[in-house]
Design a protein around this motif. Structure first.
Motif, mmCIF file in Angstrom:
data_model
loop_
_atom_site.group_PDB
_atom_site.id
_atom_site.type_symbol
_atom_site.label_atom_id
_atom_site.label_comp_id
_atom_site.label_asym_id
_atom_site.label_seq_id
_atom_site.Cartn_x
_atom_site.Cartn_y
_atom_site.Cartn_z
ATOM 1 N N ASP A 73 0.839 -1.213 0.000
ATOM 2 C CA ASP A 73 0.000 0.000 0.000
ATOM 3 C C ASP A 73 0.863 1.246 0.000
ATOM 4 N N TYR A 84 -16.030 9.141 -8.459
ATOM 5 C CA TYR A 84 -16.945 8.017 -8.270
ATOM 6 C C TYR A 84 -17.933 8.312 -7.149
ATOM 7 N N LEU A 91 -19.409 8.104 1.846
ATOM 8 C CA LEU A 91 -18.784 9.282 1.237
ATOM 9 C C LEU A 91 -17.513 9.645 1.993
ATOM 10 N N GLN A 123 -15.564 7.670 3.760
ATOM 11 C CA GLN A 123 -14.537 6.690 3.403
ATOM 12 C C GLN A 123 -14.024 6.937 2.005
ATOM 13 N N GLY A 124 -14.952 7.291 1.107
ATOM 14 C CA GLY A 124 -14.572 7.519 -0.279
ATOM 15 C C GLY A 124 -13.600 8.678 -0.425
ATOM 16 N N VAL A 125 -13.856 9.761 0.301
ATOM 17 C CA VAL A 125 -12.955 10.922 0.226
ATOM 18 C C VAL A 125 -11.570 10.536 0.746
ATOM 19 N N LEU A 168 -10.236 7.548 0.891
ATOM 20 C CA LEU A 168 -9.621 6.601 -0.039
ATOM 21 C C LEU A 168 -9.141 7.327 -1.287
ATOM 22 N N GLY A 169 -9.948 8.255 -1.782
ATOM 23 C CA GLY A 169 -9.603 8.962 -3.009
ATOM 24 C C GLY A 169 -8.396 9.863 -2.848
ATOM 25 N N LEU A 170 -8.285 10.516 -1.689
ATOM 26 C CA LEU A 170 -7.202 11.485 -1.507
ATOM 27 C C LEU A 170 -5.925 10.848 -0.954
ATOM 28 N N GLY A 185 -2.911 4.795 -0.910
ATOM 29 C CA GLY A 185 -2.117 3.843 -0.154
ATOM 30 C C GLY A 185 -1.526 4.413 1.115
ATOM 31 N N PHE A 186 -1.541 5.746 1.256
ATOM 32 C CA PHE A 186 -0.948 6.370 2.439
ATOM 33 C C PHE A 186 -1.881 6.364 3.630
#
Lengths: 278, 276
Positions: free
Chosen positions: A57, A200, B72, B74-76, B78-80, B83-84
């Motif tokens: 990761d 998304y 949402l 979690q999505g933000v 994950l998106g930003l 992997g960090f």
């Protein structure tokens, strides 16, 4: 036609050579190598997630971060250098078609990103392999069955990340065709990339009950920007411990989606550049 | 005059618009055309993206949350962070642990929430969040209010119940990301048993945990023991007997423990069978 291909090849080669000689590329590469290498050190701070998962990761997070910086900045720099130094005018008067010019520049950047991805992925694979061997020696057969890496999957994942970086680069070329200044092109390109990463969520939100106007705006928004989160399939492709895997059909769909979007951005970028005064 | 102007507009509309200063600037025209072209292309690629996205989304539990707000959020992240997020969550956890050492409940809870928001994947974060909320914080509060002697029993029970429910809520949240994790279900059983004194409910959750493949050997025994305590001895015996019959891979100590407990339950049911 043969002349156009030859021009394309020459432009791409010169762009690539110019790019790898730039200090910016060396700097980004060095930072990327440092970050991936330090994943071994940072695993000391890992709590609960498997070691290899953490290193994977962290490593690919670094590759994506520096890769996207390289994709945007290198694309803008290599394009604007030609315009600011007026060498573009000389080239286009040769004649070199504007489409060939844009495509040649893009292919040069694509080769640069390929070298970057190949180097970084090889380094990360080496780090993962060494750690995996050490863990297998300590954990034995039980660990080997549960925690092994799929190195073939790692190659496919690296290819998908390269395609993702190319989508960002192609989006940057479109922005550069529209923009009149270097800084504006860089900022708008980074914004576009971030929107692509979060785009998304617009789809998820759009599923809720919203007004017709808002729904139409969200729909338009989701059509304009590519879904870069689609390429986030590392766990399924590489880590056996994830439990679920992604079929090659899905990998091909994701790769195809990326390549088609690259084509869309480049075609529109060439169309805009043809009408632009230099 | 008006007729002449109308004729001019009809014959040369573009020039009239330009003369009035109403023409769109070239850059805006281009931008609008680009957006429209991208929208058309995006719509055309929509079916391909949708097919691929359904498969990718199915692999990411943090995007399949029931509540939109959570998904949402979690999505933000994950998106930003990408992997960090693992390393960011780890550093936030260290900060939470530091606050735990200082017995600062508000700071601990805030940092625990941030840790599990940034990276909900490690089970370790959820286990400790549940333990800290349900077990540690009520003890800090108790000490702050003067200990067992300084706090009336009713107030103490209310306080323990409050924190127990906070722990249960955290366990439920963790189970959204780890639905097949027996340890989180076991924590719920432990909270019902030790903090809420609801042994029947605790037995129910121990049984749920024991039903998951790979769960700890003692879960079924704990369920049977609690059922026995609430007077459902026959049910406890039937359950443990069936569970033991289906078990494989027990070592000698574990096997002896199961057999002893079954004998004790059987003895309670029919005292004449006490002598083997």
């Amino acid at each position: 036609m043969r002349r156009a291909f030859r021009q394309l090849w020459l432009l791409a080669r010169n762009t690539f050579v110019e790019a790898v000689r730039q200090k910016f590329f060396h700097f980004v590469l060095l930072l990327g190598v440092g970050l991936v290498g330090s994943a071994q050190f940072f695993r000391q701070f890992d709590f609960g997630a498997s070691e290899l998962k953490f290193i994977f990761d962290f490593g690919f997070g670094g590759i994506w971060m520096f890769g996207s910086i390289l994709a945007v900045v290198a694309s803008v720099q290599l394009f604007y250098n030609e315009i600011e130094q007026r060498t573009a005018l000389t080239l286009l008067a040769k004649p070199v078609y504007r489409g060939v010019f844009v495509l040649g520049k893009f292919l040069g950047v694509a080769a640069l990103l390929l070298v970057f991805m190949a180097l970084m992925t090889s380094l990360l694979a080496g780090v993962l392999y060494l750690r995996e061997q050490a863990l297998m020696e300590a954990g034995g057969k039980v660990w080997a069955a549960e925690g092994a890496m799929d190195y073939q999957g790692l190659v496919f994942f690296a290819v998908l990340q390269w395609v993702r970086l190319l989508v960002v680069a192609a989006m940057t070329f479109l922005m550069v065709s529209l923009s009149s200044t270097y800084l504006y092109a860089v900022i708008v390109s980074f914004l576009g990339m971030m929107i692509g990463q979060l785009r998304y969520l617009v789809q998820e939100y759009g599923k809720e009950e919203v007004s017709v106007v808002l729904g139409s705006v969200l729909k338009l928004f989701s059509w304009v920007f590519p879904n870069l989160q689609l390429f986030n399939v590392g766990e399924a492709l590489v880590l056996h411990s994830a439990g679920e895997t992604l079929g090659m059909g899905a990998v091909a769909q994701i790769g195809g989606y990326g390549l088609l979007y690259i084509g869309v951005f480049l075609v529109i970028g060439v169309w805009v550049f043809r009408g632009r005064e230099l | 005059m008006a007729e002449a102007a109308r004729r001019e507009v009809a014959q040369h509309p573009a020039q009239w618009v330009k003369a009035q200063g109403l023409a769109m600037p070239l850059w805006l025209k281009r931008a609008v055309v680009v957006v429209l072209l991208l929208a058309v292309a995006g719509a055309a690629l929509g079916p391909l993206e949708k097919r691929a996205w359904m498969q990718v989304r199915a692999l990411q539990p943090e995007l399949r949350l029931g509540e939109l707000e959570g998904a949402l959020g979690q999505g933000v992240v994950l998106g930003l962070l990408g992997g960090f997020r693992a390393i960011v969550a780890d550093f936030v956890w260290l900060e939470a642990h530091s606050a735990w050492e200082e017995h600062d409940p508000a700071r601990v809870e805030g940092l625990l929430d941030m840790t599990t928001s940034v990276d909900p994947r490690p089970l370790f974060f959820w286990q400790n969040k549940v333990r800290m909320l349900a077990l540690d914080m009520p003890m800090w509060e108790l000490r702050r209010r003067g200990g067992f002697q300084g706090m009336p029993e009713a107030a103490r029970r209310e306080m323990f119940t409050f924190y127990a429910h906070r722990g249960l809520a955290a366990a439920d949240e963790g189970l959204q990301f780890h639905p097949d994790e027996p340890e989180l279900i076991e924590y719920k059983a432990m909270i019902y048993n030790t903090r809420l004194s609801d042994k029947a409910k605790a037995a129910e959750f121990y049984r749920k945990a024991a039903a998951i493949p790979g769960s700890r050997v003692y879960f079924a025994r704990a369920a049977a023991a609690l059922l026995d305590e609430v007077g459902r001895t026959q049910e406890a015996y039937d359950y443990l007997n069936a569970y033991y019959a289906a078990m494989t891979g027990l070592n000698a100590v574990q096997d002896a423990g199961y057999q002893r407990q079954l004998r004790e339950l059987k003895a309670k049911l029919s005292p004449e069978d006490l002598q083997d």
